[in-house]
Scaffold this motif. Structure first.
Motif, mmCIF file in Angstrom:
data_model
loop_
_atom_site.group_PDB
_atom_site.id
_atom_site.type_symbol
_atom_site.label_atom_id
_atom_site.label_comp_id
_atom_site.label_asym_id
_atom_site.label_seq_id
_atom_site.Cartn_x
_atom_site.Cartn_y
_atom_site.Cartn_z
ATOM 1 N N ALA A 22 0.821 -1.224 0.000
ATOM 2 C CA ALA A 22 0.000 0.000 0.000
ATOM 3 C C ALA A 22 0.850 1.267 0.000
ATOM 4 C CB ALA A 22 -0.933 0.000 1.205
ATOM 5 N N GLU A 23 0.364 2.266 -0.749
ATOM 6 C CA GLU A 23 0.998 3.577 -0.781
ATOM 7 C C GLU A 23 -0.044 4.644 -0.447
ATOM 8 O OE1 GLU A 23 4.487 3.071 -4.065
ATOM 9 O OE2 GLU A 23 2.466 2.831 -4.822
ATOM 10 N N GLU A 24 0.451 5.783 -0.093
ATOM 11 C CA GLU A 24 -0.427 6.879 0.335
ATOM 12 C C GLU A 24 -1.487 7.198 -0.719
ATOM 13 O OE1 GLU A 24 0.066 11.484 1.683
ATOM 14 O OE2 GLU A 24 1.866 10.231 1.766
ATOM 15 N N GLY A 25 -2.715 7.427 -0.274
ATOM 16 C CA GLY A 25 -3.789 7.818 -1.190
ATOM 17 C C GLY A 25 -4.559 6.654 -1.790
ATOM 18 N N GLU A 26 -4.127 5.420 -1.501
ATOM 19 C CA GLU A 26 -4.820 4.233 -2.047
ATOM 20 C C GLU A 26 -5.848 3.703 -1.055
ATOM 21 O OE1 GLU A 26 -0.970 2.541 -4.549
ATOM 22 O OE2 GLU A 26 -1.596 1.530 -2.721
ATOM 23 N N THR A 27 -6.810 2.961 -1.589
ATOM 24 C CA THR A 27 -7.779 2.244 -0.760
ATOM 25 C C THR A 27 -7.541 0.746 -0.956
ATOM 26 O OG1 THR A 27 -9.391 4.002 -1.112
ATOM 27 C CG2 THR A 27 -10.252 1.914 -0.288
ATOM 28 N N TRP A 28 -7.477 0.027 0.165
ATOM 29 C CA TRP A 28 -7.282 -1.420 0.111
ATOM 30 C C TRP A 28 -8.437 -2.126 0.827
ATOM 31 C CZ3 TRP A 28 -3.354 -4.575 -1.969
ATOM 32 C CH2 TRP A 28 -2.390 -3.867 -2.692
ATOM 33 N N ALA A 40 13.721 -5.356 -2.667
ATOM 34 C CA ALA A 40 13.681 -5.612 -4.115
ATOM 35 C C ALA A 40 12.337 -6.230 -4.509
ATOM 36 C CB ALA A 40 14.823 -6.537 -4.517
ATOM 37 N N TRP A 41 11.844 -7.164 -3.701
ATOM 38 C CA TRP A 41 10.544 -7.789 -3.986
ATOM 39 C C TRP A 41 9.405 -6.783 -3.865
ATOM 40 C CZ3 TRP A 41 9.928 -12.080 -6.519
ATOM 41 C CH2 TRP A 41 10.904 -13.078 -6.467
ATOM 42 N N LYS A 42 9.499 -5.932 -2.868
ATOM 43 C CA LYS A 42 8.477 -4.886 -2.685
ATOM 44 C C LYS A 42 8.405 -3.996 -3.930
ATOM 45 C CE LYS A 42 7.222 -1.063 0.350
ATOM 46 N NZ LYS A 42 7.355 -0.486 1.685
ATOM 47 N N LYS A 43 9.574 -3.599 -4.414
ATOM 48 C CA LYS A 43 9.665 -2.752 -5.606
ATOM 49 C C LYS A 43 9.058 -3.464 -6.826
ATOM 50 C CE LYS A 43 13.770 -0.609 -5.950
ATOM 51 N NZ LYS A 43 15.148 -0.365 -6.476
ATOM 52 N N LEU A 44 9.413 -4.753 -6.962
ATOM 53 C CA LEU A 44 8.928 -5.549 -8.093
ATOM 54 C C LEU A 44 7.401 -5.688 -8.046
ATOM 55 C CD1 LEU A 44 10.604 -8.857 -9.271
ATOM 56 C CD2 LEU A 44 8.138 -8.662 -9.158
ATOM 57 N N CYS A 45 6.864 -6.049 -6.885
ATOM 58 C CA CYS A 45 5.423 -6.296 -6.755
ATOM 59 C C CYS A 45 4.601 -5.016 -6.908
ATOM 60 C CB CYS A 45 5.109 -6.951 -5.410
ATOM 61 S SG CYS A 45 5.730 -8.641 -5.272
ATOM 62 N N THR A 46 5.049 -3.943 -6.262
ATOM 63 C CA THR A 46 4.284 -2.687 -6.362
ATOM 64 C C THR A 46 4.354 -2.127 -7.784
ATOM 65 O OG1 THR A 46 6.189 -1.490 -5.482
ATOM 66 C CG2 THR A 46 4.434 -1.971 -3.937
#
Length: 245
Positions: free
Chosen positions: A35-41, A232-238
């Motif tokens: 999740a990043e700022e401004g998103e709804t999950w 690295a995985w976080k970067k890849l997935c997002t």
């Protein structure tokens, strides 16, 4: 920045007491990574029969399918319902990221085959090798061609769906990652897991007699010495889920 995007976690696992307490469930684990700022999950507990309605699907920019204690080759009613939903998401070209069971069920839904891994359980931190085509795909991310990831599975993708491409493999598992078009990505490992979740899972597997105590001790000892490439995985997935590749 999230730019007001909306995502859904399709929760296929039962939350353990530990994960509930520490992370507010597996949903919380995924939100922490993606999740990043401004998103709804949002979350749909699909293993309990909770699915998005047809008119809700359009509201989402992407979907994440989690791990599960169930087999992706199983015949549970909710699994067939999930397969139907995944076919719909594919036809709508929605971004879908599948993790572990999610990776396997995506393969099955799209026409591939899953089953028990011939090499048995794969538990611990595993080195994943990216194919040359995936190195190009992820070139803007400047990540290494070999990545360590936490694994905990005894099933695997045995046969890819037509038109799908293997983009990563390991010594134990032939299909560690696959892509299908530009909108579907399956990852066999657990980029979202922390080492404490893994240690807790080893204990649960031991309690349920899935593994022997001597094996559990070896796994715990190894786990202390290695680190998964979480950033690295976080970067890849997002980047995949949010169309930034």
């Amino acid at each position: 920045m999230g730019d007001g995007k909306r995502f859904a976690v399709l929760l296929c696992a039962e939350d353990s007491d530990y994960v509930k307490k520490r992370y507010s469930g597996y949903y919380g684990v995924f939100v922490e990574m993606l999740a990043e700022e401004g998103e709804t999950w949002d979350v749909y507990k699909v293993a309990n029969g909770e699915f998005p309605d047809d008119n809700e699907i359009d509201n989402f920019d992407g979907f994440v399918i989690t791990e599960s204690c169930n087999d992706a080759h199983g015949d549970d009613v909710w699994i067939y319902k999930l397969i139907a939903l995944l076919n719909k998401l594919d036809s709508l070209n929605k971004k879908v990221l599948g993790i572990c069971f999610g990776h396997q069920i995506l393969s099955r839904a799209l026409g591939g085959k899953t089953g028990r891994a011939i090499s048995g359980w794969d538990i611990g931190v595993t080195a994943i090798h990216l194919s040359s085509s995936s190195s190009k795909l992820f070139s803007s991310l400047k990540i290494p061609t070999t990545l360590s990831v936490i694994e905990c599975h005894r099933d695997e993708v045995r046969e890819l769906p037509p038109k799908a491409e293997v983009i990563a493999w390991s010594e134990k598992t032939g299909v560690e990652m696959f892509r299908y078009g530009d909108h579907i990505l399956g990852i066999q490992g657990h980029p979202e897991y922390t080492k404490d979740i893994m240690l807790h899972l080893i204990d649960r597997l031991l309690q349920r007699s899935f593994i022997q105590e001597s094996y559990a001790d070896i796994l715990k000892e190894k786990l202390v010495k290695v680190e998964p490439d979480k950033e690295a995985w976080k970067k890849l997935c997002t980047s995949f889920l949010k169309g930034r590749l």
